[in-house]
Design an enzyme around this catalytic site. Structure first.
Site, PDB file in Angstrom:
ATOM      1  N   GLU A  63       0.971  -0.122  10.417  1.00  0.00           N
ATOM      2  CA  GLU A  63      -0.445  -0.551  10.413  1.00  0.00           C
ATOM      3  C   GLU A  63      -1.377   0.576  10.835  1.00  0.00           C
ATOM      4  O   GLU A  63      -2.353   0.368  11.558  1.00  0.00           O
ATOM      5  CB  GLU A  63      -0.640  -1.783  11.309  1.00  0.00           C
ATOM      6  N   SER A 114       0.345   7.770   5.702  1.00  0.00           N
ATOM      7  CA  SER A 114      -0.944   7.787   6.405  1.00  0.00           C
ATOM      8  C   SER A 114      -2.086   8.102   5.449  1.00  0.00           C
ATOM      9  O   SER A 114      -3.192   7.587   5.588  1.00  0.00           O
ATOM     10  CB  SER A 114      -0.914   8.839   7.517  1.00  0.00           C
ATOM     11  N   LEU A 143       0.842  -1.200   0.000  1.00  0.00           N
ATOM     12  CA  LEU A 143       0.000   0.000   0.000  1.00  0.00           C
ATOM     13  C   LEU A 143       0.882   1.257   0.000  1.00  0.00           C
ATOM     14  O   LEU A 143       0.759   2.118  -0.862  1.00  0.00           O
ATOM     15  CB  LEU A 143      -0.922  -0.032   1.235  1.00  0.00           C
ATOM     16  N   GLU A 159       3.582   4.187  -0.269  1.00  0.00           N
ATOM     17  CA  GLU A 159       4.447   4.686  -1.345  1.00  0.00           C
ATOM     18  C   GLU A 159       5.254   5.871  -0.824  1.00  0.00           C
ATOM     19  O   GLU A 159       4.921   6.421   0.231  1.00  0.00           O
ATOM     20  CB  GLU A 159       3.573   5.149  -2.530  1.00  0.00           C
TER      21      GLU A 159
HETATM   22  S1  MYA Z   1       0.773  -1.552   6.114  1.00  0.00           S
HETATM   23  C1  MYA Z   1       0.373   0.123   5.831  1.00  0.00           C
HETATM   24  C2  MYA Z   1      -0.581   0.635   6.806  1.00  0.00           C
HETATM   25  N1  MYA Z   1      -1.156   1.858   6.345  1.00  0.00           N
HETATM   26  C3  MYA Z   1      -2.188   2.395   6.942  1.00  0.00           C
HETATM   27  O1  MYA Z   1      -2.669   1.871   7.925  1.00  0.00           O
HETATM   28  C4  MYA Z   1      -2.742   3.629   6.333  1.00  0.00           C
HETATM   29  C5  MYA Z   1      -3.396   4.521   7.344  1.00  0.00           C
HETATM   30  N2  MYA Z   1      -4.392   5.363   6.719  1.00  0.00           N
HETATM   31  C6  MYA Z   1      -5.697   5.073   6.764  1.00  0.00           C
HETATM   32  O2  MYA Z   1      -6.107   4.124   7.399  1.00  0.00           O
HETATM   33  C7  MYA Z   1      -6.667   5.947   5.987  1.00  0.00           C
HETATM   34  O3  MYA Z   1      -5.974   6.576   4.947  1.00  0.00           O
HETATM   35  C8  MYA Z   1      -7.401   6.988   6.887  1.00  0.00           C
HETATM   36  C9  MYA Z   1      -8.571   7.586   6.094  1.00  0.00           C
HETATM   37  C10 MYA Z   1      -8.055   6.311   8.083  1.00  0.00           C
HETATM   38  C11 MYA Z   1      -6.425   8.044   7.378  1.00  0.00           C
HETATM   39  N3  MYA Z   1     -12.518   1.012   8.212  1.00  0.00           N
HETATM   40  O4  MYA Z   1     -12.395  10.168   3.819  1.00  0.00           O
HETATM   41  P1  MYA Z   1     -11.847   9.060   4.659  1.00  0.00           P
HETATM   42  C12 MYA Z   1     -13.913   4.717   5.067  1.00  0.00           C
HETATM   43  C13 MYA Z   1     -13.610   1.120   7.458  1.00  0.00           C
HETATM   44  O5  MYA Z   1     -11.764   9.274   6.103  1.00  0.00           O
HETATM   45  P2  MYA Z   1      -9.061   9.329   4.162  1.00  0.00           P
HETATM   46  C14 MYA Z   1       1.883  -1.580   7.376  1.00  0.00           C
HETATM   47  O6  MYA Z   1       2.065  -0.625   8.071  1.00  0.00           O
HETATM   48  C15 MYA Z   1     -14.618   5.955   5.545  1.00  0.00           C
HETATM   49  O7  MYA Z   1     -15.650   5.653   6.451  1.00  0.00           O
HETATM   50  N4  MYA Z   1     -13.846   2.160   6.681  1.00  0.00           N
HETATM   51  O8  MYA Z   1     -10.441   8.612   4.068  1.00  0.00           O
HETATM   52  C16 MYA Z   1       2.653  -2.880   7.572  1.00  0.00           C
HETATM   53  C17 MYA Z   1     -15.126   6.495   4.249  1.00  0.00           C
HETATM   54  O9  MYA Z   1     -16.255   5.730   3.856  1.00  0.00           O
HETATM   55  P3  MYA Z   1     -17.516   6.430   3.151  1.00  0.00           P
HETATM   56  C18 MYA Z   1     -12.930   3.134   6.662  1.00  0.00           C
HETATM   57  O10 MYA Z   1      -9.197  10.663   4.796  1.00  0.00           O
HETATM   58  C19 MYA Z   1       2.505  -3.352   8.947  1.00  0.00           C
HETATM   59  C20 MYA Z   1     -13.996   6.182   3.277  1.00  0.00           C
HETATM   60  O11 MYA Z   1     -13.312   5.071   3.849  1.00  0.00           O
HETATM   61  C21 MYA Z   1     -11.750   3.093   7.422  1.00  0.00           C
HETATM   62  O12 MYA Z   1      -8.467   9.265   2.802  1.00  0.00           O
HETATM   63  C22 MYA Z   1       2.973  -4.752   9.111  1.00  0.00           C
HETATM   64  C23 MYA Z   1     -13.041   7.333   3.091  1.00  0.00           C
HETATM   65  O13 MYA Z   1     -12.680   7.753   4.383  1.00  0.00           O
HETATM   66  C24 MYA Z   1     -11.559   1.962   8.217  1.00  0.00           C
HETATM   67  N5  MYA Z   1     -10.473   1.784   8.969  1.00  0.00           N
HETATM   68  O14 MYA Z   1      -8.149   8.392   5.111  1.00  0.00           O
HETATM   69  C25 MYA Z   1       2.172  -5.327  10.216  1.00  0.00           C
HETATM   70  N6  MYA Z   1     -11.027   4.211   7.180  1.00  0.00           N
HETATM   71  O15 MYA Z   1     -16.999   7.030   1.886  1.00  0.00           O
HETATM   72  C26 MYA Z   1       2.225  -6.773  10.324  1.00  0.00           C
HETATM   73  C27 MYA Z   1     -11.733   4.938   6.327  1.00  0.00           C
HETATM   74  O16 MYA Z   1     -18.477   5.319   2.933  1.00  0.00           O
HETATM   75  C28 MYA Z   1       1.154  -7.198  11.302  1.00  0.00           C
HETATM   76  N7  MYA Z   1     -12.880   4.288   6.004  1.00  0.00           N
HETATM   77  O17 MYA Z   1     -17.982   7.462   4.149  1.00  0.00           O
HETATM   78  C29 MYA Z   1       1.680  -7.955  12.405  1.00  0.00           C
HETATM   79  C30 MYA Z   1       0.697  -8.339  13.432  1.00  0.00           C
HETATM   80  C31 MYA Z   1       1.360  -9.150  14.484  1.00  0.00           C
HETATM   81  C32 MYA Z   1       0.786 -10.460  14.605  1.00  0.00           C
HETATM   82  C33 MYA Z   1       1.692 -11.606  14.624  1.00  0.00           C
HETATM   83  C34 MYA Z   1       1.332 -12.779  13.897  1.00  0.00           C
HETATM   84  C35 MYA Z   1       1.716 -14.042  13.875  1.00  0.00           C
END
Ligand code: MYA
Length: 641
Positions: A445, A207, A200, A202
């Site tokens: 994340e 964020s 995702l 870039e």
């Molecule tokens: S991977 C990369 C991670 N990157 C991110 O997490 C990016 C963060 N940014 C964002 O999440 C979004 O851009 C934000 C919204 C939240 C800032 N659920 O106008 P909007 C809907 C459902 O607010 P924006 C990594 O790091 C929203 O309601 N819907 O959008 C690797 C709206 O819908 P509608 C959502 O201002 C890690 C539409 O989207 C959500 O552009 C490795 C537009 O919303 C949501 N969350 O930005 C980890 N957000 O149009 C490994 C928004 O219907 C894991 N919306 O009203 C390891 C775990 C450990 C476990 C171990 C295992 C064995």
């Protein structure tokens, strides 16, 4: 020595894998992703889009309501058979992580040792939630959480290698893939024969996920998309064969115009045109490969579109929402290990003639570390239980669990090092590696900062929906006198009652044990005051709130504290009701935590409208502007030179 242990581990692993196969034949109650999918469709659609029917506890805080469905009583969605299956895996996994995996070595060589990778594959650890019929172990979210606690306890680097693969790397295929896509890709991903990565981020899109530049343009023949772009900081990016890639595609709108929208694709390295950079030299989680990934004229067959064209942003959010609880579970296990390390030292270390654990300064640390772990664990298992129950509206709780866990784990490890003193600072102790590993958890994340804003803004949208009828009525007040009169009567009475200290919060007494009733009262009061604050913000600022991040932060912090309070009240109540062995200790964890959290909620909510706080927010914004303008500190040196 370890070879003997490894051998005995391998035998156990094989038998476990075959156990999972036989449980398929026996039609085990283990919930596979496919079964889970069916379950999801039974949830009312309205709930998913945040409409008024939401059953999310946190969402409903934003209208001062206590909706108990997801939190009270403490949810536990696991069958006897599922519990037995996962219990049988815990010891071999623990043994493997202790006797085969070497976290220090992985950190030193900046990769997971080959034999460890092989052992994990053999154990089925690369396909924990993939349906059994597609080579996975078919674990439910609760089972998965219980197992990853063990991984997080011993090696966060290995946790990320596994998590980047299945928690986000191929999660899109599991959640959104067609039958053909699942059948084609999941079997080799589940065995670890192929590794997956989630693409995702870039260079110019962190964020702000919607601002990605990678493009996928459909060919004139309609058979494939031409993919071009580059991604950075991709976990498993250098070792993955299968990528979930998000790219902008021109999508024809209903009115015939074309709009660039995000779509999601399954991309194979074997398609050609896919390359990756060298492993990044990171502060921590060195065992996990992180690299840039480039896509140059990659021909992606149309059948590799994940979901529909233009749905990529929602798919990305869906994947991230679904993975965040895993981080909370892994960090809960990690905190346990850090507490044990510190306890071992404090039990033996004598200073000033006494063991250091007898001193209040150290006791306070252990109490707080234990509470942080207790809250994290309570939150993690609420979120996964709700996912297993088929709820779709858990994104706020999942985000909160990630934010809370990553900050709690940081504090716990920091205090562990403090208790160990100079010894904790030494590399051999192992805590410094954990601290380095942990730093990224507040960043990736979804940074904790962005997730706080996400919680506040999504919640306030919900408040707005409830106030919509009043807002409409205000447009022609004379014809809507009854609606407005009833609203303002309740509005005024709630505020007067709150000022007079009346007990007006939603009661949770029917759900809780009397021993935590003082905490429940504090939580009820906090919920009511939170609802009033949200209503005030909606009325006072309306859409302007979108730009008020000082306020959003404090509102989110209050929501986090209230969710934490109710999570532990609920869990301690269940333990008390079941006469569990440590129920009294859990009551103490719960009550001490809630007393402290309630004070923070008060402070945060007061700052939303208090004149001094508002002036300070403005002053801080000005200060920040000055720092940026001067590109450094604003004051002169006290010596004048
Ligand atoms: S991977 C990369 C991670 N990157 C991110 O997490 C990016 C963060 N940014 C964002 O999440 C979004 O851009 C934000 C919204 C939240 C800032 N659920 O106008 P909007 C809907 C459902 O607010 P924006 C990594 O790091 C929203 O309601 N819907 O959008 C690797 C709206 O819908 P509608 C959502 O201002 C890690 C539409 O989207 C959500 O552009 C490795 C537009 O919303 C949501 N969350 O930005 C980890 N957000 O149009 C490994 C928004 O219907 C894991 N919306 O009203 C390891 C775990 C450990 C476990 C171990 C295992 C064995």
């Amino acid at each position: 020595m370890w070879k003997v242990a490894e051998k005995s581990y391998r035998l156990t692993a094989r038998s476990l894998v075959s156990l999972s196969r036989s449980s398929l034949r026996n039609k085990s109650a283990t919930v596979s992703a496919i079964e889970y999918e069916k379950k999801e469709t039974t949830v009312p659609k309205a709930e998913a889009n945040g409409s008024v029917e939401s059953k999310s506890f946190v969402m409903n805080l934003f209208r001062g309501g206590l909706v108990p469905d997801q939190v009270l009583p403490y949810p536990k969605v696991i069958t006897q058979e599922q519990a037995e299956f996962i219990q049988a895996m815990l010891d071999p996994m623990e043994k493997f992580m202790v006797e085969v995996n070497d976290a220090a070595k992985n950190d030193e060589i900046a990769k997971v040792e080959d034999h460890t990778m092989e052992g994990l594959k053999e154990m089925g650890a690369f396909g924990l939630q993939v349906p059994i019929e597609l080579n996975g172990l078919g674990l439910s979210n609760t089972q998965y959480a219980r197992l990853v606690e063990i991984v997080g306890r011993h090696d966060l680097g290995v946790g990320i290698a596994l998590g980047a693969h299945q928690s986000i790397g191929f999660k899109g295929i599991l959640l959104e893939g067609s039958k053909e896509q699942k059948t084609k890709y999941l079997p080799s991903l589940a065995t670890g024969e192929n590794i997956a990565a989630f693409c995702l981020t870039e260079p110019a899109s962190g964020s702000d996920a919607a601002s990605i530049q990678t493009k996928a343009v459909k060919s004139s023949c309609g058979n494939y998309y031409m993919l071009n772009g580059s991604k950075i900081w991709i976990s498993n990016g250098g070792i993955a064969e299968i990528f979930t890639v998000f790219a902008k595609t021109p999508v024809t709108q209903p009115d015939g115009t074309t709009k660039e929208k995000i779509s999601a694709f399954i991309v194979e390295r074997a398609f050609g045109g896919v390359s990756s950079g060298p492993p990044e030299n990171k502060m921590g989680i060195k065992a996990s490969n992180t690299a840039e990934v480039y896509f140059e004229d990659v021909k992606v067959p149309v059948e590799n579109l994940l979901g529909k064209e233009g749905e990529g942003f929602k798919i990305a959010m869906h994947i991230l929402n679904n993975g965040r609880f895993g981080m909370a579970a892994a960090l809960s296990g990690n905190m346990k290990a850090m507490i044990e390390k510190a306890a071992d030292h404090a039990m033996n270390r004598v200073q000033f003639g006494s063991k250091i654990h007898t001193y209040g300064a150290i006791q306070e640390k252990f109490a707080k570390m234990s509470m942080l772990q207790y809250v994290t664990e309570s939150m993690a298992f609420i979120v996964c239980a709700n996912m297993d129950a088929g709820y779709k509206d858990f994104q706020l709780e999942a985000a909160i669990s990630k934010v809370f866990a990553s900050e709690a784990a940081w504090q716990v490890t920091d205090e562990c090092i403090q208790i160990l003193g100079g010894m904790g600072y030494m590399k051999d102790c192992g805590a410094e590696r954990v601290l380095r590993d942990l730093r990224i958890f507040r960043i990736f994340e979804g940074t904790n900062d962005i997730l706080r804003l996400f919680v506040a803004l999504t919640g306030m949208q919900y408040t707005g929906k409830f106030l919509q009828p009043v807002s409409n009525a205000m447009k022609s007040p004379l014809t809507n006198i009854p609606t407005l009169a009833s609203f303002f009567k309740t509005y005024a009475s709630k505020r007067i009652g709150s000022k007079l200290g009346w007990d007006l919060g939603p009661s949770m007494s029917e759900h809780i044990h009397p021993d935590v009733s003082s905490s429940a009262k504090l939580a009820s009061k906090a919920i009511m005051q939170f609802g009033l604050a949200a209503e005030d913000i909606a009325i006072k600022y309306g859409k302007k709130f979108i730009d008020m991040q000082f306020l959003q932060n404090r509102l989110a912090n209050s929501a986090i504290d209230i969710f934490a309070m109710v999570a532990v009240i609920s869990r301690a109540s269940t333990s008390l009701n079941n006469n569990e062995e440590n129920a009294k200790l859990e009551t103490t964890l719960c009550n001490v935590w809630c007393n402290d959290a309630a004070k923070r909620v008060q402070e945060n909510l007061t700052s939303l409208s208090d004149k001094t706080s508002l002036q300070d927010f403005k002053a801080m914004a000005d200060l920040s502007n000055m720092v940026i303008e001067k590109q450094g500190v604003v004051q002169n040196h006290p010596l004048g030179f």
